[in-house]
Motif scaffolding. Structure first.
Motif, PDB file in Angstrom:
ATOM      1  N   SER A   1      -2.776  -9.069   2.974  1.00 12.63           N
ATOM      2  CA  SER A   1      -2.358  -8.781   1.593  1.00 12.63           C
ATOM      3  C   SER A   1      -3.474  -9.015   0.587  1.00 12.63           C
ATOM      4  CB  SER A   1      -1.151  -9.647   1.223  1.00 12.63           C
ATOM      5  OG  SER A   1      -1.526 -11.007   1.073  1.00 12.63           O
TER       6      SER A   1
ATOM      7  N   LYS B   1      -0.755 -12.782   5.180  1.00 15.24           N
ATOM      8  CA  LYS B   1      -1.339 -13.168   3.890  1.00 15.24           C
ATOM      9  C   LYS B   1      -2.772 -12.664   3.768  1.00 15.24           C
ATOM     10  CE  LYS B   1      -2.050 -17.085   0.790  1.00 15.24           C
ATOM     11  NZ  LYS B   1      -1.874 -18.545   0.585  1.00 15.24           N
TER      12      LYS B   1
ATOM     13  N   ILE C   1       5.830  -8.949   1.366  1.00 16.60           N
ATOM     14  CA  ILE C   1       4.688  -8.929   0.449  1.00 16.60           C
ATOM     15  C   ILE C   1       4.657  -7.636  -0.357  1.00 16.60           C
ATOM     16  CG2 ILE C   1       2.167  -9.000   0.298  1.00 16.60           C
ATOM     17  CD1 ILE C   1       2.240 -10.624   2.959  1.00 16.60           C
ATOM     18  N   LYS C   2       4.802  -6.521   0.337  1.00 18.44           N
ATOM     19  CA  LYS C   2       4.858  -5.189  -0.279  1.00 18.44           C
ATOM     20  C   LYS C   2       5.837  -4.332   0.522  1.00 18.44           C
ATOM     21  CE  LYS C   2      -0.025  -4.852  -1.690  1.00 18.44           C
ATOM     22  NZ  LYS C   2      -1.262  -4.037  -1.519  1.00 18.44           N
TER      23      LYS C   2
END
Length: 382
Positions: A339, A336, A229-230
């Motif tokens: 995030s 998720k 995600i990052k």
């Protein structure tokens, strides 16, 4: 009133000091009977016994899981209670494990029926050991029975988390049993919204020993999902025999590893935690633990957690907005959710974590709970 605290492990030092200081503040004569062998360092404590602090010379051992360690514990308990016999306490405060202390304390109570006996269950052996169902094997039955049969003579049983009361509910039936959480010193630390928390990366902390009770599969799995995600930076504060194995696994997923080594200084830890979004509070599911010292350290510094510890800690996460509960089946889902949080939401979690520490795990909370468990009049058990 004379109170004697019997403790084997230097790892319980903070709790023992708080108990000692509490009883002294109420005007009691307090003695500590303590092993002179340090469990983590496998070396001897370089201090002499004093008027109120009595070190018991203890057999050394090098392996945590060994006959040598069990023999060392039994010998300590035997010699410690020779000192207890000399001191003749009004209240005997026995810190368990090792389970042999429970046996010796129970035997002492049978000989001195006017002595009030308190058991402080800091850990459960063998239940907390991650080796499957070993409780039915004869050596472990004997080991466990040292504790379980000793319980019958205790006037008050204290557990460091609610989970232990569930595990021992049959043995604790009709016994005065109370929870007294682990605690750490109160520190002047407020979470600030301008603490430069990065928004383009994840900084994830791990504090403490990386050993055989840590889930070395789940941690890399979590970091892998977050890194997709990052860009994710994994900050390790600590050491342990499984550290290199964990690092090797994490490196397969291109997670950036920042190894800070052992850090004991409060300001150094604060500087690391201030830039982190979450701390990992992850152990093997088979470990019977409701609360970890590392999680309290996170809360003390205002750091939310990604957690798989059951019972008490799961409850706190669910009800106080201090992070996320996770398991091997919901890693993608939780990642998720993580995030989608903005900086203000994370800052709120940081403040909630600090508030939780103040309410349940601070020195002030600890002393307040001790007041509930013991009369303010000369340490009498309520």
């Amino acid at each position: 009133m004379k109170i004697v605290i019997v403790n084997c492990f230097d790892t319980y030092k903070e709790r023992i000091n708080l108990i000692y200081e509490y009883f002294v503040s109420k005007g009691n004569e307090v003695h500590i009977v303590h092993s002179n062998y340090m469990h983590f360092k496998k070396d001897y404590i370089a201090y002499e016994s004093s008027e109120n602090y009595h070190y018991i010379n203890t057999r050394p051992y090098k392996k945590n899981l060994s006959i040598a360690r069990l023999l060392s514990h039994y010998q300590f308990a035997t010699d410690a209670f020779k000192k207890v016999e000399e001191l003749q306490p009004d209240i005997l405060y026995a810190v368990i494990p090792p389970n042999s202390i429970a046996k010796k304390a129970s035997d002492y109570k049978e000989r001195h029926t006017n002595t009030k006996l308190v058991f402080d269950l800091i850990d459960l052996w063998p239940e907390t050991m991650p080796f499957g169902n070993i409780n039915s094997f004869p050596p472990f039955i004997l080991w466990k029975n040292f504790r379980d049969t000793g319980i019958k003579n205790a006037d008050l049983i204290i557990t460091e988390c609610n989970l232990y009361q569930s595990v021992l509910r049959r043995r604790l039936r009709d016994k005065n049993t109370q929870t007294l959480y682990l605690a750490k010193e109160d520190i002047d630390y407020s979470v600030k919204i301008d603490n430069n928390l990065p928004t383009d990366i994840f900084n994830i902390a791990y504090l403490g020993s990386i050993n055989n009770i840590i889930d070395l599969d789940l941690i890399p799995k979590i970091l892998k999902e977050l890194n997709e995600i990052k860009p994710t930076y994994f900050h390790i504060i600590g050491d342990g025999e499984s550290k290199e194995k964990l690092i090797t696994k994490i490196m397969e997923y291109n997670v950036k590893i920042i190894d800070h080594g052992k850090v004991y200084d409060y300001n150094q830890k604060k500087a690391i935690f201030d830039k982190c979004h979450y701390g990992l509070n992850i152990m093997k599911e088979s470990v019977c633990v409701g609360l970890t010292m590392k999680s309290i350290d996170y809360f003390q510094h205002g750091l939310p957690i990604i957690n798989n510890i059951q019972a008490d800690t799961t409850y706190f996460v669910e009800n106080y907005n201090i992070g996320f509960n996770i398991n091997s089946n919901n890693v993608k889902e939780v990642s998720k959710k993580i995030s989608l949080l903005d900086t203000n939401s994370i800052i709120k979690m940081k403040q909630n974590s600090k508030d939780l520490f103040t309410q349940f795990f601070s020195e002030t909370a600890f002393k307040g709970r001790m007041d509930e468990l013991f009369s303010v009049r000369e340490g009498e058990i309520c």
